[in-house]
Design a protein around this motif. Structure first.
Motif, short mmCIF file in Angstrom:
data_model
loop_
_atom_site.label_atom_id
_atom_site.label_comp_id
_atom_site.label_asym_id
_atom_site.label_seq_id
_atom_site.Cartn_x
_atom_site.Cartn_y
_atom_site.Cartn_z
N TRP A 46 36.84 28.70 53.57
CA TRP A 46 35.93 30.06 52.88
C TRP A 46 36.45 30.48 51.61
O TRP A 46 37.66 30.41 51.78
N PHE A 47 35.62 30.82 50.87
CA PHE A 47 35.82 31.37 49.78
C PHE A 47 35.02 32.62 49.33
O PHE A 47 34.34 32.81 50.19
N ARG A 48 35.82 33.55 48.57
CA ARG A 48 35.03 34.60 48.32
C ARG A 48 34.94 35.07 46.92
O ARG A 48 35.63 34.63 46.20
N LEU A 49 33.95 35.88 46.57
CA LEU A 49 33.70 35.97 45.20
C LEU A 49 33.18 37.34 44.91
O LEU A 49 32.42 37.93 45.57
N VAL A 50 33.75 38.34 44.12
CA VAL A 50 33.48 39.54 43.58
C VAL A 50 33.16 39.54 42.22
O VAL A 50 33.73 38.74 41.15
N PRO A 51 32.05 39.99 41.76
CA PRO A 51 31.42 40.17 40.47
C PRO A 51 32.59 40.39 39.53
O PRO A 51 33.19 41.46 39.67
N GLY A 52 32.89 39.78 38.34
CA GLY A 52 33.95 40.11 37.42
C GLY A 52 35.12 39.34 37.81
O GLY A 52 36.19 39.49 37.10
N LYS A 53 35.30 38.82 39.02
CA LYS A 53 36.49 38.10 39.45
C LYS A 53 36.36 36.72 39.60
O LYS A 53 35.20 36.23 39.52
N GLU A 54 37.61 35.89 39.42
CA GLU A 54 37.26 34.45 39.80
C GLU A 54 37.23 34.30 41.20
O GLU A 54 37.54 35.16 42.16
N ARG A 55 36.60 33.19 41.75
CA ARG A 55 36.44 32.77 43.22
C ARG A 55 37.92 32.67 43.77
O ARG A 55 38.65 32.05 42.96
N GLU A 56 37.85 33.11 44.85
CA GLU A 56 39.20 33.15 45.51
C GLU A 56 39.11 32.27 46.90
O GLU A 56 38.16 32.36 47.63
N GLY A 57 39.99 31.35 47.17
CA GLY A 57 40.18 30.69 48.14
C GLY A 57 40.45 31.46 49.42
O GLY A 57 41.76 32.12 49.10
N VAL A 58 40.04 31.75 50.51
CA VAL A 58 40.52 32.58 51.61
C VAL A 58 41.22 31.90 52.51
O VAL A 58 42.26 32.27 53.02
N ALA A 59 40.60 30.86 53.32
CA ALA A 59 40.83 30.28 54.37
C ALA A 59 40.31 28.77 54.62
O ALA A 59 39.27 28.52 53.88
N LEU A 60 41.20 27.69 54.76
CA LEU A 60 40.85 26.33 55.02
C LEU A 60 41.26 25.83 56.20
O LEU A 60 42.54 26.20 56.78
N ILE A 61 40.61 24.81 56.61
CA ILE A 61 40.83 24.23 57.79
C ILE A 61 40.80 22.73 57.77
O ILE A 61 39.74 22.22 57.31
N ASN A 62 41.82 21.93 57.83
CA ASN A 62 41.72 20.47 57.63
C ASN A 62 41.21 19.86 59.06
O ASN A 62 41.04 20.29 60.14
N GLY A 63 40.94 18.45 58.70
CA GLY A 63 40.22 17.83 59.78
C GLY A 63 41.32 17.65 61.05
O GLY A 63 40.71 17.52 62.25
N ASP A 64 42.49 17.84 61.10
CA ASP A 64 43.45 17.77 62.07
C ASP A 64 43.40 19.11 62.67
O ASP A 64 44.49 19.40 63.56
#
Length: 122
Positions: free
Chosen positions: A36-54
């Protein structure tokens, strides 16, 4: 080709909880990561959370202890549960996917993206 469809965006009061979900079309990858990533206008995209295959997870510091990513393999769906929301969590939230399924990180190439779903905290 992988298709991702987010749902569940909306408005919530600060301090409240909300969840978003992402339905992933099936493909030939045996394992994959979801993020999950998030984007706010005027800011860089930010990684929020990730889940691996395991099933191992990773979070950006600002959401640790508040957000939880999980997945339902049977239904090809990944969820982001967001608690104790803050106004600064307001953003367009995007679901992303990449193959490999191990040691994924926010800075890696994520070839597949959903259309995004807006979460507004006030």
């Amino acid at each position: 080709h992988v298709q991702l469809v987010e749902s569940g965006g909306g408005s919530v009061q600060a301090g409240g909880s909300h969840s978003v979900s992402c339905l992933r079309s099936r493909n030939s990858y045996r394992t994959y990561c979801m993020g999950w990533f998030r984007l706010v206008p005027g800011k860089e995209r930010e990684g929020v959370a990730l889940i691996n295959g395991d099933g191992t997870t990773s979070y950006t510091d600002s959401v640790k202890g508040r957000f939880t990513i999980s997945k339902d393999n049977a239904n090809s769906t990944v969820y982001l549960q967001m608690n104790t929301l803050r106004p600064e969590d307001t953003a367009m939230y995007y679901c992303a996917s990449r193959g490999g399924g191990v040691n994924c990180n926010f800075g890696a190439r994520w070839p597949y993206w959903g259309q995004g779903t807006q979460v507004t905290v006030s």
